[in-house]
Design a protein around this motif. Sequence first.
Motif, PDB file in Angstrom:
ATOM      1  N   UNK A  75     -23.896  52.632  34.658  1.00  0.00           N
ATOM      2  CA  UNK A  75     -24.293  53.958  35.126  1.00  0.00           C
ATOM      3  C   UNK A  75     -24.866  53.906  36.544  1.00  0.00           C
ATOM      4  N   UNK A  76     -25.601  52.859  36.856  1.00  0.00           N
ATOM      5  CA  UNK A  76     -26.095  52.717  38.225  1.00  0.00           C
ATOM      6  C   UNK A  76     -24.933  52.601  39.205  1.00  0.00           C
ATOM      7  N   UNK A  77     -23.908  51.855  38.830  1.00  0.00           N
ATOM      8  CA  UNK A  77     -22.735  51.719  39.683  1.00  0.00           C
ATOM      9  C   UNK A  77     -22.037  53.065  39.858  1.00  0.00           C
ATOM     10  N   UNK A  78     -21.938  53.819  38.780  1.00  0.00           N
ATOM     11  CA  UNK A  78     -21.304  55.147  38.856  1.00  0.00           C
ATOM     12  C   UNK A  78     -22.100  56.092  39.747  1.00  0.00           C
ATOM     13  N   UNK A 136     -24.908  64.249  46.888  1.00  0.00           N
ATOM     14  CA  UNK A 136     -24.905  62.808  47.119  1.00  0.00           C
ATOM     15  C   UNK A 136     -26.298  62.250  47.319  1.00  0.00           C
ATOM     16  N   UNK A 137     -27.125  62.960  48.095  1.00  0.00           N
ATOM     17  CA  UNK A 137     -28.503  62.522  48.303  1.00  0.00           C
ATOM     18  C   UNK A 137     -29.282  62.544  46.991  1.00  0.00           C
ATOM     19  N   UNK A 138     -29.017  63.552  46.169  1.00  0.00           N
ATOM     20  CA  UNK A 138     -29.705  63.640  44.871  1.00  0.00           C
ATOM     21  C   UNK A 138     -29.336  62.452  43.983  1.00  0.00           C
ATOM     22  N   UNK A 139     -28.042  62.095  43.929  1.00  0.00           N
ATOM     23  CA  UNK A 139     -27.616  60.930  43.144  1.00  0.00           C
ATOM     24  C   UNK A 139     -28.339  59.664  43.619  1.00  0.00           C
ATOM     25  N   UNK A 140     -28.500  59.554  44.922  1.00  0.00           N
ATOM     26  CA  UNK A 140     -29.173  58.371  45.458  1.00  0.00           C
ATOM     27  C   UNK A 140     -30.620  58.289  44.985  1.00  0.00           C
ATOM     28  N   UNK A 141     -31.320  59.412  44.979  1.00  0.00           N
ATOM     29  CA  UNK A 141     -32.722  59.395  44.540  1.00  0.00           C
ATOM     30  C   UNK A 141     -32.808  59.039  43.062  1.00  0.00           C
ATOM     31  N   UNK A 142     -31.886  59.577  42.251  1.00  0.00           N
ATOM     32  CA  UNK A 142     -31.867  59.223  40.826  1.00  0.00           C
ATOM     33  C   UNK A 142     -31.602  57.730  40.666  1.00  0.00           C
ATOM     34  N   UNK A 143     -30.685  57.189  41.461  1.00  0.00           N
ATOM     35  CA  UNK A 143     -30.406  55.756  41.451  1.00  0.00           C
ATOM     36  C   UNK A 143     -31.681  54.958  41.743  1.00  0.00           C
ATOM     37  N   UNK A 144     -32.410  55.372  42.757  1.00  0.00           N
ATOM     38  CA  UNK A 144     -33.648  54.677  43.125  1.00  0.00           C
ATOM     39  C   UNK A 144     -34.691  54.778  42.020  1.00  0.00           C
TER      40      UNK A 144
END
Length: 273
Positions: free
Chosen positions: A173-176, A230-238
């Motif tokens: 999921x992190x990769x996705x 895209x920025x939101x996905x990055x914050x969730x990833x972090x």
Amino acid sequence: MLEDEYYWGAPTSTIDWCEENYIVSPYIAEFFNTTTNLAFGLLALFGIWNTLANGFSKSFILAHLSVMFVGFGSWCFHMTLQYEMQLLDELPMIYAACVMVWHIFEVYPQKRYGIMLPLFLVAYSAFVTYSYLIIKNPVYHQVCYALVVFAIIFRCIYVNHSVPSIYVYEKPWLTRLLWGGASCFVISFLVWNIDNQFCDSLRGWRTTVGLPLGAVSELHGWWHIGTGLGAYYFVVFCEWIHQLMKGNAQQYEIVWLGPVCYIRPVRNQIKKE
């Protein structure tokens, strides 16, 4: 409408986008390029709520607020097409990206870079701000922004590869999330450039079909929506990476609401497979 009839005055920005000015509202220069910035604000508010609801580090509130600030500045810029508002749009992009650099480099419970990393990022932001006020070339700003984005991308790839394979649920999921965020930025960048290169054709089509159908071809507005997501996905990833490095990752799951996702504690502590 004549330039002296513009509500905000004649445009003074160094960029005027493909959307026709003051077509929908006499108070908003570029209506669709303005209102699509709601994507930044709505996603940031949802992210802040989830950060507070699930007890994540309050530093992620800063991350979401920095993205919201980008959307606010972009709203003001496209609404007015004034040079001062252009700076309010472009410079926060640098600041928000630096906030993201700090989050993705300091992913471990024990800070590895200490005060030096934030000092460097503040110095870089100040340097870009000062030099851009002198140079006033949007290409210069884009290069400075791209340097920070590349640093984020390479660090994300490194951190994601360092995730132990025992995290059989989290790692895919992190990769996705990374691929999803990158895809949003790449596709948005492509449609942004189509908007620049084929503006005359797009304007001709909009004139033919009219509104509301013609609004679909406001491709710079799609850039706002795509980069906001895209920025939101990055914050969730972090957020998830930080939980993993603290040893809490197996207590969380990812939930999707259409294209929007968030992580939450696993209900009844049943591990997802």
